[in-house]
Motif scaffolding. Structure first.
Motif, PDB file in Angstrom:
ATOM      1  N   GLN A 242      -6.223  51.879  39.614  1.00 14.97           N
ATOM      2  CA  GLN A 242      -5.540  53.018  39.633  1.00 14.97           C
ATOM      3  C   GLN A 242      -6.389  53.804  39.808  1.00 14.97           C
ATOM      4  N   SER A 243      -7.499  54.088  38.983  1.00 14.46           N
ATOM      5  CA  SER A 243      -7.954  55.557  38.871  1.00 14.46           C
ATOM      6  C   SER A 243      -8.864  55.890  40.690  1.00 14.46           C
ATOM      7  N   ARG A 244      -8.962  54.884  41.154  1.00 16.62           N
ATOM      8  CA  ARG A 244      -9.212  55.165  42.537  1.00 16.62           C
ATOM      9  C   ARG A 244      -8.320  55.305  42.844  1.00 16.62           C
ATOM     10  N   LYS A 245      -6.996  55.038  43.170  1.00 16.95           N
ATOM     11  CA  LYS A 245      -6.191  55.916  43.656  1.00 16.95           C
ATOM     12  C   LYS A 245      -5.157  56.935  43.728  1.00 16.95           C
ATOM     13  N   LEU A 246      -5.423  57.823  42.491  1.00 13.24           N
ATOM     14  CA  LEU A 246      -5.008  58.876  42.108  1.00 13.24           C
ATOM     15  C   LEU A 246      -5.957  59.774  42.175  1.00 13.24           C
ATOM     16  N   ALA A 247      -7.772  59.632  42.585  1.00 14.77           N
ATOM     17  CA  ALA A 247      -8.623  60.241  42.923  1.00 14.77           C
ATOM     18  C   ALA A 247      -8.672  59.942  44.296  1.00 14.77           C
TER      19      ALA A 247
END
Length: 443
Positions: free
Chosen positions: A300-305
């Motif tokens: 989820q962190s990677r997708k947001l970033a």
């Protein structure tokens, strides 16, 4: 990109191995206790940490420049060797002479800071350039996500085992099973986590040695003076470049703010947990739970970033961080763990965002230098907030009784400073960004 595909890329494979082994310190869960058991005082402990931070600040950018001129692999290998030496020093130092112990730990902190500075940026630059050469730099966020998950999995193991190694009752059962004399205090077993870390340091050396570097990525010079001149020239040129490119400048300013503020709080998280009535025995399990949390939410962190518009991303993360620090300042018992977890998620996401966008805007020839400026700005911010918080806490605690201080009431009340500090700087940087962006679009 699957883990199997990632591991087939040599530099990326050894980058993941290096990062995970370099930071796998079994003594981290008992860091302060270890220093005290060696015979150091709390004031000496604080002094040694100042030396460590100062060394990183002084060596950060020059080391990045040397990486770009001399070669990134040489500095990564040198960093891993220095890491092994500094750990070996405290693993085998005799404890009979307090002055000798302090001097050894002083050298240890200098070497530790130097090793950290040497590795900073160089290992990442090696891995990223390997992807760029094959036209696959867009998968870098996926690499960071995988690295985060692997490091978190290793962190669970290291945190639980490191704490267990320092538990007299647990180690007594191990000694008993092996037919050895049972330990009576932590001083009898304090070197075991250090020995374990020393073994892991060999893995860091192995991974550094096995990295590869294209000799064309850095300039060759005939003598050391020419190398030194080139390194200094590259440092100055990169500093001017960072200041002249608003995109990079604001990326680094936001990074430093988010990172050094959160790191200051998370350094004191065990004291925070104690103040909100979390039993000490559960603090180690919380640390392991944080690693599980990172594994679960890394995607989820990677997708947001990766996919959120930069201005929207920074705004959302900034507002969320302000709300989180305010929640933390309330000092809610038990439920106060939740904002700490949210803060960890925010910082994890911001770090992926910063690395993705900074590397995308940086040329290969000075990538390690720019990444070292990133580390420099963090350490300057970390030092500044450390001094400010220490001064503020000293003034604040004077108004509390000894009993209130023992209960952590003054500490909880001091946490509102994080909300005001972050909010003021975030709004200030954002205002600068707004006026600069009106003249010419930055993102």
């Amino acid at each position: 990109m699957t883990l199997k595909e990632v591991l087939q890329i040599r530099n990326v494979r050894y980058f993941l191995m290096f990062r995970c082994s370099y930071f796998a310190r079994f003594y981290y869960p008992v860091f302060t206790l270890l220093y005290l058991d060696y015979g150091l005082t709390l004031s000496q402990f604080a002094m040694l940490n100042v030396v460590w931070a100062a060394t990183i600040v002084l060596a950060e950018v020059p080391s990045g420049a040397f990486a770009d001129v001399l070669g990134r692999k040489k500095l990564v290998v040198l960093s891993s060797v220095i890491m092994f030496i500094e750990i070996a020093m405290i693993a085998f130092v005799p404890t009979g002479n307090p002055t000798l112990v302090f001097m050894v730990f002083l050298v240890n902190r200098v070497l530790s800071g130097l090793a950290m500075a040497l590795a900073s940026g160089a290992d990442e630059a090696l891995a990223y350039d390997t992807l760029k050469e094959s036209g696959r730099e867009d998968v870098w966020p996926h690499i960071l996500q995988i690295q985060l998950r692997i490091a978190s999995a290793v962190g669970i193991f290291v945190t639980l085992l490191g704490a267990a190694m320092y538990d007299v009752d647990f180690m007594a059962s191990i000694y008993r099973a092996l037919g050895l004399v049972e330990p009576e205090s932590t001083q009898d077993i304090m070197r075991i986590p250090v020995y374990a870390t020393l073994i892991v340091a060999l893995i860091a050396i192995y991974s550094a040695v096995n990295m590869q570097e294209d000799n064309k990525t850095h300039e060759r010079h005939s003598d050391k003076w020419a190398m030194t001149q080139a390194s200094l020239r590259l440092t100055l040129n990169t500093g001017q470049w960072v200041l002249s490119i608003p995109y990079v400048l604001f990326i680094l300013l936001y990074y430093s703010l988010f990172e050094h503020t959160s790191r200051m709080f998370l350094t004191m998280n065990s004291q925070y947990y104690r103040a909100i009535d979390i039993p000490i025995i559960y603090i180690g399990f919380i640390g392991a739970g944080v690693s599980v949390f990172k594994i679960l939410f890394a995607g989820q962190s990677r997708k947001l970033a990766e996919y959120m518009d930069p201005k929207t991303f920074i705004t959302v993360m900034g507002v969320a961080t302000m709300a989180t620090y305010y929640w933390i300042s309330l000092g809610w018992s038990i439920y106060g763990v939740l904002p700490a977890l949210i803060l960890i998620f925010i910082i994890m996401t911001v770090n992926i965002f910063i690395s993705f966008h900074l590397n995308k805007q940086t040329a290969s020839y000075n990538r390690a230098t720019v990444l070292s400026f990133k580390g420099l700005m963090f350490n300057l911010g970390y030092g500044a907030i450390g001094v400010l918080y220490a001064f503020y806490y000293k003034l604040l605690s004077q108004d509390y009784t000894a009993e209130q201080i023992a209960q952590g009431i003054d500490f909880i009340d001091s946490l509102s400073s994080f909300f005001y500090y972050f909010t003021f700087l975030f709004l200030s940087i954002s205002m600068m960004f707004h006026f600069k962006n009106k003249k010419q679009a930055i993102f």
